[in-house]
Design a protein around this motif. Structure first.
Motif, short mmCIF file in Angstrom:
data_model
loop_
_atom_site.label_atom_id
_atom_site.label_comp_id
_atom_site.label_asym_id
_atom_site.label_seq_id
_atom_site.Cartn_x
_atom_site.Cartn_y
_atom_site.Cartn_z
N PRO A 54 7.55 6.32 -8.04
CA PRO A 54 7.53 7.79 -8.14
C PRO A 54 7.69 8.41 -6.77
O PRO A 54 7.70 7.72 -5.74
N GLY A 55 7.83 9.72 -6.74
CA GLY A 55 7.87 10.42 -5.47
C GLY A 55 6.58 10.19 -4.69
O GLY A 55 5.49 10.18 -5.26
N GLY A 56 6.70 10.02 -3.39
CA GLY A 56 5.53 9.79 -2.56
C GLY A 56 5.13 8.33 -2.42
O GLY A 56 4.15 8.02 -1.74
N PHE A 57 5.90 7.43 -3.05
CA PHE A 57 5.53 6.01 -3.01
C PHE A 57 5.61 5.46 -1.59
O PHE A 57 4.72 4.73 -1.14
N SER A 58 6.65 5.78 -0.87
CA SER A 58 6.80 5.28 0.50
C SER A 58 5.66 5.75 1.39
O SER A 58 5.16 5.00 2.24
N GLU A 59 5.24 6.99 1.21
CA GLU A 59 4.11 7.52 1.98
C GLU A 59 2.84 6.77 1.63
O GLU A 59 2.00 6.48 2.50
N LEU A 64 -1.55 3.04 2.95
CA LEU A 64 -2.33 1.85 2.61
C LEU A 64 -2.26 0.84 3.74
O LEU A 64 -3.28 0.23 4.10
N ALA A 65 -1.07 0.64 4.31
CA ALA A 65 -0.92 -0.30 5.42
C ALA A 65 -1.76 0.12 6.62
O ALA A 65 -2.29 -0.73 7.35
N LEU A 82 -0.20 0.64 -12.61
CA LEU A 82 0.92 -0.18 -12.15
C LEU A 82 1.31 0.18 -10.72
O LEU A 82 1.74 -0.68 -9.95
N GLY A 83 1.14 1.45 -10.36
CA GLY A 83 1.41 1.86 -8.99
C GLY A 83 0.52 1.15 -7.99
O GLY A 83 0.97 0.78 -6.90
N ALA A 84 -0.73 0.92 -8.36
CA ALA A 84 -1.65 0.22 -7.47
C ALA A 84 -1.18 -1.21 -7.21
O ALA A 84 -1.21 -1.70 -6.07
N ILE A 85 -0.72 -1.88 -8.28
CA ILE A 85 -0.22 -3.25 -8.12
C ILE A 85 1.05 -3.26 -7.27
O ILE A 85 1.24 -4.14 -6.42
N ALA A 86 1.92 -2.28 -7.51
CA ALA A 86 3.16 -2.20 -6.73
C ALA A 86 2.88 -1.99 -5.25
O ALA A 86 3.53 -2.58 -4.38
N VAL A 164 -8.30 8.85 2.54
CA VAL A 164 -8.00 7.65 1.75
C VAL A 164 -7.55 7.98 0.33
O VAL A 164 -7.37 7.07 -0.47
N GLU A 165 -7.38 9.24 0.01
CA GLU A 165 -6.95 9.61 -1.34
C GLU A 165 -5.51 10.11 -1.34
O GLU A 165 -5.05 10.70 -0.36
N GLN A 166 -4.82 9.89 -2.45
CA GLN A 166 -3.46 10.39 -2.61
C GLN A 166 -3.23 10.80 -4.06
O GLN A 166 -3.53 10.03 -4.98
#
Length: 226
Positions: A54-59, A64-65, A82-86, A164-166
């Motif tokens: 989804p939008g914002g995934f790269s951010e 997280l890194a 599923l986003g968490a696993i990705a 730490v939230e998104q």
């Protein structure tokens, strides 16, 4: 949860297309199945085979890194699980398995837990009372010192723990539908008009889970009778 229980492995050799779709779309079972377990890399790959970022995934990957802890917050059934696993699959890890923690864990449980260095952890659909900002910041610091990563998903609105939230939103349904057809393999028996009608229907569906189910059903219906 002061220590890490022994993991229970999942047999993936017999997982089918329909079973993988069920795994993606399964509703939370916090009360029925609170025990931690292991999610192998092979199972994660199966779940992610039709994943659309989804939008914002790269951010989210960047954050997280940097922080080692990320809490995905949003409405129900927007692809947070599923986003968490990705997201965790993008991290550099000592082991490829992901430890699935109990959604009943309290902030104190998470702070006092024993985490292994370089490991990935996920907590789906956190049902504990909202944590204080300082608790989450301290948890992130602990994980960073170990080189470990934890992604938590929570329904609702963001809190004051902005570090730490998104906020999380569902991917584009049309793009997700196209990816599912490509992944599952649209059969020759599916006509262009039928595909166009199904895609139009997908655009009106409210959740990613329903889009995935629609695409999978379309593929199954097009298969010749055995």
């Amino acid at each position: 949860m002061t220590d890490t229980p022994e993991p229970g492995e999942i047999d993936l050799d017999t997982i089918t297309l329909s079973q993988s779709v069920i795994a993606v779309n399964d509703r939370p079972r916090a009360a029925a199945d609170p025990a931690p377990r292991e999610l192998s890399r092979r199972e994660a790959d199966i779940l992610l085979r039709s994943y659309r970022e989804p939008g914002g995934f790269s951010e989210a990957v960047r954050r997280l890194a940097m922080r080692h802890l990320l809490v995905l917050v949003g409405a129900e059934e927007t692809g947070k699980r599923l986003g968490a696993i990705a997201l965790l699959s993008r991290m550099s890890l000592a082991e490829s398995t992901i430890r699935v923690l109990s959604p009943a864990a309290t902030p104190l449980d998470l702070l006092s837990a024993t985490y292994k260095p370089g490991r990935a952890y996920v907590l789906h659909d956190w049902i504990a009372a909202r944590a204080e900002r300082i608790e989450l910041v301290n948890l992130a610091r602990k994980l960073a010192e170990l080189g470990s990563y934890l992604v938590i998903t929570r329904n609702g609105a963001p809190s004051q723990a902005v570090e730490v939230e998104q906020s999380w939103h569902a991917p584009d349904p049309g793009e997700l539908f196209d990816l599912c057809l490509s992944t599952y393999g649209a059969r020759a028996g599916t006509g262009a008009e039928q595909l166009a009608a199904a895609r139009k229907r997908a655009l009106a569906l409210p959740t990613p889970a329903q889009v995935v189910r629609l695409a999978a059903q379309l593929v199954r219906d097009a298969e010749p009778a055995r």
